[in-house]
Each structure stands twice: as C-alpha cells, then as structure tokens.
Design an enzyme around this catalytic site. Structure first.
Site, PDB file in Angstrom:
ATOM      1  N   GLU A   1      -5.066  -5.929  -5.074  1.00  0.00           N
ATOM      2  CA  GLU A   1      -6.231  -6.044  -4.175  1.00  0.00           C
ATOM      3  C   GLU A   1      -5.802  -6.126  -2.715  1.00  0.00           C
ATOM      4  O   GLU A   1      -6.468  -5.592  -1.829  1.00  0.00           O
ATOM      5  CB  GLU A   1      -7.033  -7.294  -4.566  1.00  0.00           C
ATOM      6  CG  GLU A   1      -8.296  -7.529  -3.764  1.00  0.00           C
ATOM      7  CD  GLU A   1      -9.350  -6.459  -4.010  1.00  0.00           C
ATOM      8  OE1 GLU A   1      -9.484  -5.587  -3.136  1.00  0.00           O
ATOM      9  OE2 GLU A   1     -10.022  -6.483  -5.052  1.00  0.00           O
TER      10      GLU A   1
ATOM     11  N   GLY B   1      -0.556  -8.805  19.838  1.00  0.00           N
ATOM     12  CA  GLY B   1      -0.018  -8.892  18.482  1.00  0.00           C
ATOM     13  C   GLY B   1      -0.814  -8.108  17.451  1.00  0.00           C
ATOM     14  O   GLY B   1      -0.548  -8.209  16.258  1.00  0.00           O
TER      15      GLY B   1
ATOM     16  N   ILE C   1     -10.689  -8.275   1.904  1.00  0.00           N
ATOM     17  CA  ILE C   1     -11.968  -7.723   1.442  1.00  0.00           C
ATOM     18  C   ILE C   1     -11.848  -7.286  -0.011  1.00  0.00           C
ATOM     19  O   ILE C   1     -11.026  -6.434  -0.331  1.00  0.00           O
ATOM     20  CB  ILE C   1     -12.405  -6.520   2.291  1.00  0.00           C
ATOM     21  CG1 ILE C   1     -12.347  -6.853   3.775  1.00  0.00           C
ATOM     22  CG2 ILE C   1     -13.797  -6.062   1.890  1.00  0.00           C
ATOM     23  CD1 ILE C   1     -12.617  -5.663   4.688  1.00  0.00           C
TER      24      ILE C   1
ATOM     25  N   LYS D   1       0.819  -1.220   0.000  1.00  0.00           N
ATOM     26  CA  LYS D   1       0.000   0.000   0.000  1.00  0.00           C
ATOM     27  C   LYS D   1       0.846   1.261   0.000  1.00  0.00           C
ATOM     28  O   LYS D   1       0.517   2.236  -0.680  1.00  0.00           O
ATOM     29  CB  LYS D   1      -0.943   0.024   1.188  1.00  0.00           C
ATOM     30  CG  LYS D   1      -0.238  -0.171   2.517  1.00  0.00           C
ATOM     31  CD  LYS D   1      -1.198  -0.525   3.617  1.00  0.00           C
ATOM     32  CE  LYS D   1      -0.458  -1.182   4.763  1.00  0.00           C
ATOM     33  NZ  LYS D   1      -0.364  -2.632   4.676  1.00  0.00           N
TER      34      LYS D   1
ATOM     35  N   LYS E   1      -4.018   3.914   2.119  1.00  0.00           N
ATOM     36  CA  LYS E   1      -5.178   3.213   1.559  1.00  0.00           C
ATOM     37  C   LYS E   1      -6.201   4.206   1.016  1.00  0.00           C
ATOM     38  O   LYS E   1      -6.822   3.972  -0.032  1.00  0.00           O
ATOM     39  CB  LYS E   1      -5.789   2.313   2.627  1.00  0.00           C
ATOM     40  CG  LYS E   1      -4.857   1.157   3.016  1.00  0.00           C
ATOM     41  CD  LYS E   1      -5.293   0.481   4.309  1.00  0.00           C
ATOM     42  CE  LYS E   1      -4.363  -0.660   4.670  1.00  0.00           C
ATOM     43  NZ  LYS E   1      -4.630  -1.178   6.036  1.00  0.00           N
TER      44      LYS E   1
END
Lengths: 429, 429
Positions: free
Chosen positions: A130, A188, A137, A106, A206
């Site tokens: 994607e 985490g 998603i 990204k 994003k």
C-alpha cells in the site's frame, strides 16, 4: 490472544523505517489487540551501524540484511530500502525462508511486480505494498478489494507531491519552473537530484502499479508513456488560466471505449479549475477512480513523508500478520484480464497548442487545413498579433495522440509557422 | 480455479438488490477470476412474487426468506432489505446455517452490530458491510484495515446525500429549507417521508458505525448526539457567508485530547469555504479521517444509489468468497479499546450565536458578562441595530457544549435578550 509474538524484520531505517519502528514500540498494545498476537521487532538491517537509533535496541541492528531475512523465524519482512537491488534479492530470499513481505518500493514493484508476486505465490506468502503508491492514502486496498466487484475504467491522479508542490507554486505566484523548484528544494520537498520526480519516473512507476491492479492486467514500467514537467512555463499557466484551467502532472490509466485495451501515461496536463484535482494544494496527492457501478470516487491525502508512509506500511503489517494467524494469504496478483496495453498514439484526448506564426493573411487557413488533413477537429482558435509576429492558440476536440503528433509535425513544416511554443493535453472534462 | 460455484442468496431485490443480481450475471466471469471460483445466485427473497425481474430466473425467486437462509448450501447471504426485522433474524439464522453475510443495513448495524458480530464470530463466519456507510466510498475497509496500524483521532464527514443536496441548494440559490426539500423530493433525492434523512437519524447510524470502527470501541446509536437540519434557515446561510463559511450536516466522531474518551454527533455546522468538505456538491458524500501517522485523508464519492451501493456490496462479496475459499475469516468486531463514550456536553468546539436584543446601551456588556461567567470566551461580536431592536452575532472561541448550553440558558433569562435566533457550531478549522 496468542502470546507468542510474530517476528518482524525491518530492512532500512531511514525516514520511513525509523517511524515504523517507533510506532511498533509505542503502539505495541494496540497492534497486538488488532492482530490477535503481539508483534516483535526481531532485527533491523541498516547500511551502517554505529549511529544512535532512538528507541531501537542496538542489539537488533545489523548490516547483514541477507542473514536477517534468512533466519527462518521471521514472520514478516518490512522492506523500506527502496531501489531495485538489494531489495529484490532480499524480498525473494525472504519468501524462500518463510516470511511474508510488506514493501514501500514503487520502483521495484513497477519493474518486477509480476516476478515478486509469483515468488510470493510459490511459497504461499503475502506481498503487500500500500505504501508504494500515494503514501498514506488507501488506494491499493480499495482498488484490489473494495472495487473487486466493479469494473474500473479510469484512474486519474496526482501521485507525486514534489511536482504538485512546484506546479502549485507556479500557479499561485506566477513563478517560473526553476524558481519554484529551488523553493521546493530549500523546503525539503524536492531532493538534491530531482530527476525522478520532475521527469515523471516516480509517477510512472505508480501509474504502472495502479493500472495493473485496476485493469487486472500486467502493465510494465516501459508501457507507461512519460513526459516530465520541466518544460512547463509561466506562459503555460497564463494560457491555462485563460481557459479556466490549471496545470497538474497527472498519472492517467484508462480502459479504451471498447474495453479491449488500456493505456497508462504520465504528463503535465491542463484540468478545469472546477475539477476536484485542481484544488489539490502543495505536496498532497489525490486520485480519482471511475468505475461502472461506483461512479467517481476520490482519495486524498499526504502522498509522502515518514509518518504517512509508515501508516500505510503498518496497515499492511497488521493485515499480513492476521493472514498468518489465519493460515491464509490475501489477494495476490490479478492479471487474468490480460488486456492489450496500447501505446501513447492510441490515447484519445483534447489538446491545447500554442503556435508562433507570421502575422499575415491566410495563416489561420493554412493551419486549419493541416488540422483537418490529420482528422483533428478544432474547438477554438485565438489569434494575437504583434509586430509582424502573431501567436495562435488552438484547442482541439478529442483526437488520438498519433493524429495530433502528425498534425504538429506538419505544422512545423509550414513556412508561416515559426515555432510550436507548447503542446499540452487537456484532461478531466 | 475451483469449478464448484459458491452459492449466494440475495435478500431483497429493490434498487440495490436488482443491481447486485444484474452485475453478478453480466460480470460473472470477472467475479469468478477475482474470487478463484464461480459465484452463483442460488435464491432471491422478495416481499411479493409475480413482478417480472429482468435477468433473474423466476425459479430462484421466493417469498420465504427464512427457508432460503436455512437451506444449508448457501455460502453467502447478501442482505439488502434494510430495517431491523426481519433482517436481524435472517442474518442470525444465516450464520447458524453456515453462511457468511454481506449487509448494507446501517440501521441494523448501528443498533445491533455487537450482537451480529458476536453471532458471526461464534459460527466462524464473516460479516461485511461496506455498503452501510457512504455507498460506494471505501470507508469501512480503509478504517478497519488500511489504518489498522495507525491511531484515528477524528472522522468528520458528509454521510447523507439527501441533506447535502438540500443544503447545497439552499447555499447556491438562497432558497429556504422547505423549497429546497420540495425540489429534492421532486428529483427523487428525498423520500416521501424524509424524516430519517433530515432529522439526522440516517447520519447518526453511520456515525455510530464509523466511531465504533475508528476507535475500536462500541458506540451505540443512543450514544450519538443528533440534531436535524430542518431549522437551518436562509438567514443562517447569509450569516455563514459573512464568516467565509457554508453549512453542512456533519457526522463527527472524535477522540478527546487525552485520548481516554470519544464522542459521536450529527448536526448542522458551519465550515470554512476553504475546507474540502465545503465544496462537496449535490448528493455526494465525503469523509475526512485524521490520524496520528497518516495525517488528513479524504474519501469522496456517491453516497447512495443502486449502482454505487451494489459496487460496495460486490466488493464485500468478493472478499467474503475469497475468505471462504481460504478457510479463513476477515477482521471481526474490534472493540478492545473500550473507551468511554462521552455525552454531548463534553464536546469542545466553536459556536456562532445570533441573538435578538433590545437596541439600548449596556446590552453588549450584559451579554458579554454572561459568556464570561460561563467560561465561554468570545472571539468576535457584531452588532446590528434597527428600530429599537438589534441583533448581536457572537462567535466564540472553543468551549464545551455544556458551557455553551449554560450560557444560552442564562442569555434567555436576560430582559434585554428578546430571543436566540440561532446557534450553530463551527467546525473544520
């Protein structure tokens, strides 16, 4: 079915890469049937060799990523290294040597998407990503293909799982930011250095990618207004609850009313509990898309993690392989609309402002005058007094961010205003 | 950009078709930029001419759909007539005469999808039908492409807006079925003859299409178990509430635990209020997809209506036009997995059963014995007595539908069981 396999080079073999390799091996027959030809892992570039990598032939592992992408027999390069360099150079080199690319990167796509798309186009290759936004998603493909005949007006979403985990924890337990962050780290969900997540850098990357695709306009990372969530307090959540809201870190990409410009921004915001995004729990992601014809769509799922990200990478891998067999390429960059990307000051929304004020007559009148002078219309005011000090909570009607900023600057100059405790935008109404 | 336009023939000009034509006209420049060539409405086939159709050149309108699809210069036929014939013959004829096809026809796709895909493949043409399932919600493309590298185990969704409107109304107002249906009809959410919706035929067609794509296996309409919602009562909603559930008409496509077979079914079911599908209101649709790597994804949006359906049709139109310019075709039917489609008896789920029983000692023991004899394990029992009559509400652990059917048959034969008031499956836990 073609029997000669398509060759895949994997750059990076961490949480995502190892899962991609595993699924390529265990689901080889399914992938072959769906693509129309077998796919073969032809090389895996890692930073350090010597480590045992389950299910990966050690003979495939190399530290020389450049040599791997230059081999010339590679059909698809899967880049899951992350970061700007060496990922950028490796991807460009891959195109030059005949490969298409699937990336989950990204940061790189947000910063250099236009140049990478141009390189892909120049060499007639595919660039799919994607996995770069919201993990498993499906979001890039629906925006780029399913809604290709529609006009998207707004993308509003929770695209960072770490911050959603922290905010959800604060909301459900009343914990402060630090306490919730510590728990996220222990479990985490947050990295040792959580800056990229909590300061909104990850979400901003994003947002830039989503806005670019949604509006067919180049939106650079610098175009995205960014505000982190480290200053959200337990008191903010109490204020939100009083308004029937919760607080989420949102990425918001909007087309202006007249359609000529767009904005992209990332910041914490109050949203009504009745809004579907309000009930997105834990580290899940969800994105609302509003368009002229389709109306409101929502996409929900796990926004990160090795397996979900690998699912998105493999979906792209199948698509890119099919394209290669077809001798075709999928849709490239679409930036023809070339809309103006407006600054944050042009954004129009509602605001929730908490002020610490002197508890004496006339304060409300003074404050209200400042709002009026800046053209910001007040929806509700709530006043609470204690020991000569009072707090004033103002919720505005829709106003531009520039007007609101001007209002707040003027409020700070009032003698009777001791401080501006918090300013939060109200979205999703 | 290519200047010679791609020619589109529109079959049907009702609610969806007129919206497709309108958007093709008003958004012509955007469509051209996204496709890489202009698209032109070359003909519109309708049942009756003479009616004024806003924005459509009367010279394009014809009642001879067959001649239109046979013209030979048509690139893409958009079929929004619905029903089996003449749609089926027109689509096949379109392929024979060189056109690709975009269809919104769930009934036809569910019944004859395999034959239509074969015809498309034979002529090297595309058959796209995103609009056939859940209106504007991207679902076919995510399943067919985004999840092409993953293994889907379950598709669970609300795919019929009419029935969801009715059930939502019953849930929120306590209304009975007929009252809620009357309101849905008055508001235009239900058709004059609501059979296709309330009896689950519409949802079953969608389930067949979704199961086929999700499991890479042909699933015929006859393979889908179907139960309508006309027998859901206000009392069922009260029972559901006591369990922390609501009732939805669900389409459920599942892979068996061992992976060798699949089932597809449509029936009303209780789902927990905490499940995201429980909060899908009004005529909205939402579909959960569970896969090995991606985990749980949800897709939500308007499931019907002219504009949303047109959005899906136009997304497909752009994709098919791009493919044509590329000289390629998109993914066709994928049925290679060829899994066994098992009957309803093999489905394993939980059940909520209400029995009217005699209010005397030993009844519970008798009933419990019948469940045990059929291998159905009881989770909870609740007994309520009044005037010599009592009701017994049994919630089971997971059991096969065949075992449950056997249990119910045996229960009906007990003297002490006056009747089986309702049987409802419990899903989404």
């Amino acid at each position: 079915m073609r029997t000669r396999p398509l060759k895949v080079a994997l750059l990076g073999c961490g949480v995502v890469g190892s899962e991609v390799a595993r699924i390529m091996t265990t689901h080889a027959d399914d992938l072959a049937a769906r693509i129309g030809a077998p796919v073969e892992l032809a090389g895996v570039a890692v930073r350090r060799t010597g480590k045992e990598r389950e299910g990966i032939d050690p003979a495939l592992v190399t530290t020389d990523a450049t040599a791997l992408v230059k081999r010339g027999d590679i059909d698809v390069v899967v880049e899951v290294i992350g970061g700007i360099e060496p990922a950028r150079t490796l991807i460009t080199t891959a195109f030059e040597h005949g490969a298409s690319v699937v990336s989950a990167n990204k940061a790189l796509l947000a910063q250099d998407g236009a140049a990478l798309h141009a390189a892909a186009g120049e060499h007639g290759k595919d660039l799919y990503y994607e996995a770069a936004v919201a993990g498993a998603i499906p979001l890039i493909r629906p925006l780029r293909e399913s809604l290709a005949g529609d006009k998207v007006n707004r993308v509003l979403g929770i695209v960072n799982g770490t911050t959603n985990f922290i905010l959800d924890k604060m909301d459900s337990t009343g914990a402060g930011y630090q306490e919730a962050l510590d728990e996220a780290t222990a479990l985490g969900y947050a990295e040792a250095d959580p800056t990229a997540d909590v300061e909104g850098f990850d979400a901003a990357a994003k947002a830039a990618i989503l806005a670019g695709i949604a509006f067919h306009t180049r939106v650079r990372l610098d175009d995205v207004y960014r505000e982190g969530m480290a200053e959200v307090t337990a008191a903010d959540f109490r204020s939100a609850k009083e308004m029937g809201c919760t607080i989420k870190l949102l990425a918001i990409c909007e087309r202006s009313k007249d359609g000529s410009s767009v904005t992209a921004r990332v910041h914490p915001a109050m949203i009504p509990l009745t809004h579907p995004l309000a009930s997105v729990r834990g580290a899940y992601n969800a994105v609302f898309v509003e368009s002229d014809a389709a109306g409101q769509l929502m996409f929900y799922g796990p926004g990160a993690g090795g397996s979900p990200t690998a699912s998105a990478v493999l979906g792209d891998l199948v698509a890119v392989c099919r394209n290669r067999l077809n001798g075709a390429t999928g849709p490239g960059e679409s930036a023809y609309a070339d809309l103006t990307v407006s600054p944050m000051g042009d954004v129009v929304t509602r605001y929730h402002i908490s002020l610490d004020v002197a508890d004496k007559p006339g304060v409300l009148a003074q404050v209200a005058t400042v709002f009026a002078e800046h053209g910001v219309s007040i929806d509700t005011v709530r006043q609470q007094g204690k020991d000569g000090e009072a707090s004033l909570v103002v919720v505005t009607h829709r106003a531009s961010d520039a007007s609101l900023t001007g209002t707040v600057e003027a409020l700070r100059k009032l003698d009777t205003v001791r401080g501006v405790a918090s300013i939060m935008r109200v979205e999703g109404e």
